[in-house]
Motif scaffolding. Structure first.
Motif, short mmCIF file in Angstrom:
data_model
loop_
_atom_site.label_atom_id
_atom_site.label_comp_id
_atom_site.label_asym_id
_atom_site.label_seq_id
_atom_site.Cartn_x
_atom_site.Cartn_y
_atom_site.Cartn_z
N LEU A 21 -25.77 -36.43 2.69
CA LEU A 21 -24.16 -36.06 1.27
C LEU A 21 -23.62 -37.25 1.25
O LEU A 21 -22.96 -37.27 -0.03
CB LEU A 21 -23.02 -35.10 2.27
N LYS A 22 -24.67 -38.12 1.48
CA LYS A 22 -24.64 -39.60 1.40
C LYS A 22 -25.57 -40.13 -0.39
O LYS A 22 -25.24 -40.79 -0.55
CB LYS A 22 -24.63 -40.44 2.57
N TYR A 23 -26.60 -39.19 -0.09
CA TYR A 23 -26.58 -39.64 -1.00
C TYR A 23 -26.41 -38.98 -2.48
O TYR A 23 -26.32 -37.39 -2.35
CB TYR A 23 -29.15 -38.81 -1.04
N PRO A 24 -26.60 -39.99 -3.33
CA PRO A 24 -26.18 -38.17 -4.83
C PRO A 24 -26.97 -37.86 -5.33
O PRO A 24 -28.70 -37.42 -5.16
CB PRO A 24 -25.94 -39.88 -5.97
N ILE A 25 -26.78 -36.19 -6.15
CA ILE A 25 -27.65 -35.31 -6.57
C ILE A 25 -27.42 -36.07 -8.10
O ILE A 25 -27.23 -36.57 -8.60
CB ILE A 25 -26.76 -33.86 -6.52
N ARG A 44 -27.62 -30.46 -1.45
CA ARG A 44 -26.84 -31.17 -0.64
C ARG A 44 -25.71 -30.59 -1.08
O ARG A 44 -24.50 -30.58 -0.65
CB ARG A 44 -26.81 -32.27 -1.56
N ILE A 45 -25.97 -29.79 -2.39
CA ILE A 45 -24.89 -29.06 -3.30
C ILE A 45 -24.03 -27.89 -1.99
O ILE A 45 -23.21 -27.33 -2.31
CB ILE A 45 -25.36 -28.65 -4.55
N THR A 55 -15.90 -33.11 -4.61
CA THR A 55 -17.26 -33.50 -5.38
C THR A 55 -18.64 -33.64 -4.33
O THR A 55 -18.40 -33.92 -2.93
CB THR A 55 -16.11 -34.56 -5.61
N LEU A 56 -18.84 -34.91 -5.01
CA LEU A 56 -20.46 -35.00 -4.09
C LEU A 56 -20.60 -36.60 -5.10
O LEU A 56 -20.21 -36.28 -6.86
CB LEU A 56 -21.69 -34.35 -4.65
#
Length: 75
Positions: A21-25, A44-45, A55-56
């Protein structure tokens, strides 16, 4: 077959669990700002939803930015 469906579910579940989850979508939004495409980050979503996150991190591009970028790339 049912066996193939179960194998797919198991594989997808592992991919969701392994998502970082540290990488952005990466999403594309229409002119109103409404998301129109998930370019990268569906696992990741799914993981964020599973964990109850609201939030992401995300990189957001407009449809116009994407089209302009592709035109430049292809010319």
């Amino acid at each position: 077959t049912d066996e193939e469906k179960e194998e797919y579910k198991a594989r997808t579940s592992k991919e969701v669990d392994a998502a970082d989850l540290k990488y952005p979508i990466i999403i594309v939004v229409d002119d109103s700002g409404k998301p129109s495409h998930i370019v990268d980050g569906s696992h990741r979503i799914a993981k964020a939803a599973k964990l109850g996150k609201e939030t992401l991190p995300a990189k957001v591009f407009t449809e116009k930015e994407v089209l302009t970028s592709w035109r430049e790339f292809l010319s």
